[in-house]
Every structure is written in C-alpha cells, then in structure tokens.
Scaffold this motif. Structure first.
Motif, mmCIF file in Angstrom:
data_model
loop_
_atom_site.group_PDB
_atom_site.id
_atom_site.type_symbol
_atom_site.label_atom_id
_atom_site.label_comp_id
_atom_site.label_asym_id
_atom_site.label_seq_id
_atom_site.Cartn_x
_atom_site.Cartn_y
_atom_site.Cartn_z
ATOM 1 N N LEU A 59 0.800 -1.210 0.088
ATOM 2 C CA LEU A 59 0.063 -0.051 -0.053
ATOM 3 C C LEU A 59 0.857 1.373 -0.078
ATOM 4 C CD1 LEU A 59 -3.012 -0.933 2.337
ATOM 5 C CD2 LEU A 59 -3.181 -0.233 0.174
ATOM 6 N N GLN A 62 1.463 2.120 -3.635
ATOM 7 C CA GLN A 62 0.098 2.608 -4.169
ATOM 8 C C GLN A 62 -0.261 3.966 -3.727
ATOM 9 O OE1 GLN A 62 -2.176 -0.845 -2.963
ATOM 10 N NE2 GLN A 62 -2.197 -1.695 -4.896
ATOM 11 N N CYS A 65 2.075 6.600 -5.300
ATOM 12 C CA CYS A 65 1.941 6.895 -6.734
ATOM 13 C C CYS A 65 0.548 7.692 -6.734
ATOM 14 C CB CYS A 65 1.822 5.541 -7.432
ATOM 15 S SG CYS A 65 3.176 4.848 -7.815
ATOM 16 N N LYS A 66 -0.461 7.340 -6.097
ATOM 17 C CA LYS A 66 -1.693 7.980 -6.027
ATOM 18 C C LYS A 66 -1.512 9.512 -5.652
ATOM 19 C CE LYS A 66 -6.248 7.890 -6.684
ATOM 20 N NZ LYS A 66 -7.054 7.486 -7.637
ATOM 21 N N ASN A 71 0.066 7.649 -12.925
ATOM 22 C CA ASN A 71 -1.046 6.702 -13.642
ATOM 23 C C ASN A 71 -0.198 6.049 -14.737
ATOM 24 O OD1 ASN A 71 -3.300 7.815 -12.510
ATOM 25 N ND2 ASN A 71 -2.849 9.604 -13.444
ATOM 26 N N SER A 86 1.768 -4.010 -7.265
ATOM 27 C CA SER A 86 1.184 -3.071 -6.465
ATOM 28 C C SER A 86 0.802 -1.863 -7.554
ATOM 29 C CB SER A 86 2.126 -2.457 -5.406
ATOM 30 O OG SER A 86 3.210 -1.965 -6.091
ATOM 31 N N TRP A 89 -2.139 -3.421 -9.980
ATOM 32 C CA TRP A 89 -3.303 -3.565 -9.056
ATOM 33 C C TRP A 89 -4.004 -2.236 -9.117
ATOM 34 C CZ3 TRP A 89 -6.048 -7.743 -6.965
ATOM 35 C CH2 TRP A 89 -7.112 -7.405 -6.054
ATOM 36 N N GLN A 90 -3.219 -1.257 -8.873
ATOM 37 C CA GLN A 90 -3.806 0.062 -8.890
ATOM 38 C C GLN A 90 -4.030 0.546 -10.322
ATOM 39 O OE1 GLN A 90 -3.551 1.654 -6.047
ATOM 40 N NE2 GLN A 90 -3.609 3.803 -6.204
#
Length: 360
Positions: A59, A62, A65-66, A71, A86, A89-90
């Motif tokens: 996480l 993830q 990156c978020k 992206n 990861s 999945w994102q």
C-alpha cells in the motif's frame, strides 16, 4: 538449522508497557499516541521529514503513486513481485527497462533510452535492491531531463545512507516495508517518506478514506492506517536497531570476505558512498549445475537458502511493455540468497561459506 531469516522478537516487558498504554487510553487506531510517537522517532532515527506510516509496504507504493498522480510508470524487472503487482493492481500502466549488470538496480542509461523512445510515462519506480542504493544522482538527472517523478521502493534499505544522507530523502517519495522479515518491522506495516509536505498531507487524507481535516470528503481514499498495537511493536524494536544493523552489517562483511576470492561467485557492486545494513546476502552463479549443487549441499547441511528474485518480472508479466531486460533475465536465473539475520553468528557464516567452498 541455519535459517534463511528469523524475525526480530520484541522484548515482552517493554512491549507490554506500550500495550498497557493502548488499553488504558482505549485509542487503538486512527493516528493514536503511539502512532505519532513512532512517526517522530522514525523521522529522527532515519533523518527524514514527512514520514507517513501505513499498514504495509504494498500500500505504501500504491498510496505514493496516487498522491503523486502517477498513472503510468517505468519500473525495474528485478525486484520482489509487489513492486510491480502493486502498480498493476492500482491500474497503473507499467513498463520495464533493464537493470545495471553490476549493481542489479534500475539502469540510468537503459531508462534514458526507454524514455527517449516513449516519453508518455509519468513516473519511475526503482528499487534499492538488497539494500544497495540505486545510482540516485544519475536517475535524478534522467528524471529531470524528461520531467518525471521518481518513487523509490526502499523496502530493503532501512537505515541506509548515501554520502551521509538517508537514501529515503532521494526522489519524490520513498517507500518502506515493515513486514516481519525486514531489518525493522511492526509485524506488518510500512511507511512513505515524501519530498514535499503537500504530497504528504494529500497522502495522509488518502489513507483515511479521503477524509479531509475539516471532516469533509475529498478525493476517494482507502484505509491504510497503521494501528496502535503494531506501533507498539515498532517502538519496542526501534530501541535495538543500532546494534541490529551493526551486527547484520558485520555478518554481511564476513560473507563478502569469505566469498570474494571464489571466481565462480559474483557479488553485486555496492554504491561506493553507501553503508551496509545487512538486509540480504545475494550471490550470483551463472552455471546452473553449480547453482543446483550449492542449493543441494546447503539443504543437506540443514542450511536454508532461496532463489530471490526469480523470474525476472518482465517475464512473469510478459503482457506489459518491455524495453529489453536481458541483464535482469540473466541475473534472475543465477541469484541465491544465503542466510542472514540478527540471530546468526560469525561461526554460522563460516559454516555456510565452508559448504559453498566445498562445492566450488
């Protein structure tokens, strides 16, 4: 048996004191007192700012990156599977470029070549493999050249410095895993270190369902918080870390001393400005028969080892774009990780190396 790995065990008396505080306060999660204390102590110990605790290392990647609005990303094919899975999945568009044949880290020249062919990728995700820092200066130049953000997977690099500076301070974000098998752990857990305070603040909202400071809902988030019981484990173990890293680094050095004269074994080139944390002890042997002979001999002597990492992730995820990963595929086919953990002794290292020398 000489185990491949053996997690640190927290002192039960100290741990109980922390757990009693949790029970007395009734504050079990949601940025509680121990969460804030562990955050402060880790920032001080590691020499970083903007450290955000999260519930695991996957996480961490993830959320990083978020928060950075990545992206699409180019990443390394030579890492634990979670580095790539990861991202996938994102829903992050993911591509691979090759590693440096000497350090096993993402190759700046290969990255430059990949981005010169296709500039649309928004980010770079690189791993400090086995705790060996990437060529952070060269990767920064490539990122600046193409205006890309860098996330470093530093799961193996707890306590590692480059030129006296924490390796976590390079890039736009660095992620840590606090899984039980790591140098430092909270049983399960992780952290992100952000370069910019604004990214840290955004990520802190994202890991709490996207709830903003005033209680209103912002961007959709997730629950990725670290609870107070796990923070208690971290606080208990953090007191040991100076001696733990010193001991593991000593074992790592003994391994390298014993094995460096064996021509059939290749050891990765280490970043010249970096310290050792003894996270892993990898050896590379190109001959498959020799590899199998060593693995069999170690097993027969009750010594654990592991092929780590294999396969090369561009092969495992062949549907993703690859800019050519010949070095990674070759190295992934020849790596063996030897036992290394805090409960080993120098004598254990000599036993392991004696068996290997007997084969080679």
């Amino acid at each position: 048996m000489i185990a491949l790995n053996k997690p640190l065990t927290p002192d039960l008396s100290t741990l109980t004191n922390y757990l009693t505080q949790v029970n007395d306060s009734g504050w079990y999660t949601n940025f509680g007192p121990l969460h804030e204390l562990l955050t402060q102590r880790l920032e001080q110990y590691l020499g970083v700012k903007n450290l955000l605790l999260v519930s695991n290392g996957t996480l961490a990647i993830q959320v990083a990156c978020k928060a950075l609005n990545i992206n699409s990303a180019i990443t390394t094919p030579f890492s634990f599977v979670a580095t790539t899975s990861s991202l996938l999945w994102q829903g992050i568009e993911t591509a691979f470029c090759d590693i440096d044949a000497e350090s096993y880290n993402l190759c700046p020249l290969s990255l430059d070549k990949a981005l010169s062919q296709d500039e649309h990728y928004e980010g770079i995700v690189a791993t400090h493999v086995y705790g060996n820092p990437c060529d952070v200066e060269s990767l920064a130049k490539v990122a600046d050249k193409y205006n890309k953000k860098i996330v470093y997977d530093a799961a193996h690099a707890f306590g590692v410095k480059v030129g006296g500076e924490s390796v976590l301070n390079f890039g736009d974000a660095s992620t840590l895993s606090f899984h039980a098998t790591k140098v430092f752990h909270t049983i399960e857990g992780g952290a992100i270190v952000f370069k910019h305070k604004a990214d840290y603040e955004k990520a802190k909202q994202l890991i709490n369902f996207g709830i903003q400071v005033d209680g209103s809902l912002g961007e959709a988030g997730i629950n990725a918080k670290l609870n107070e019981y796990q923070c208690a484990v971290g606080l208990t173990l953090l007191d040991q870390m100076e001696s733990v890293i010193r001991h593991r680094a000593s074992l790592f050095n003994h391994y390298r001393t014993e094995l460096k004269s064996i021509t059939e074994i290749k050891l990765p080139d280490w970043h010249l400005g970096a310290n050792f944390n003894g996270a892993y002890m990898p050896i590379y042997i190109s001959d498959i028969d020799r590899q199998e002979s060593i693995i069999t001999a170690l097993k027969n002597n009750n010594i654990q080892c592991r092929r780590y990492f294999t396969p090369s992730l561009d092969v495992a995820y062949s549907q993703q774009k690859s800019f050519g990963c010949g070095n990674s595929q070759s190295i992934a086919g020849g790596i063996i990780c030897l036992p290394l953990h805090n409960f080993m002794s120098v004598e254990d290292v000599l036993v392991v190396t004696y068996v290997i020398k007997g084969i080679l």
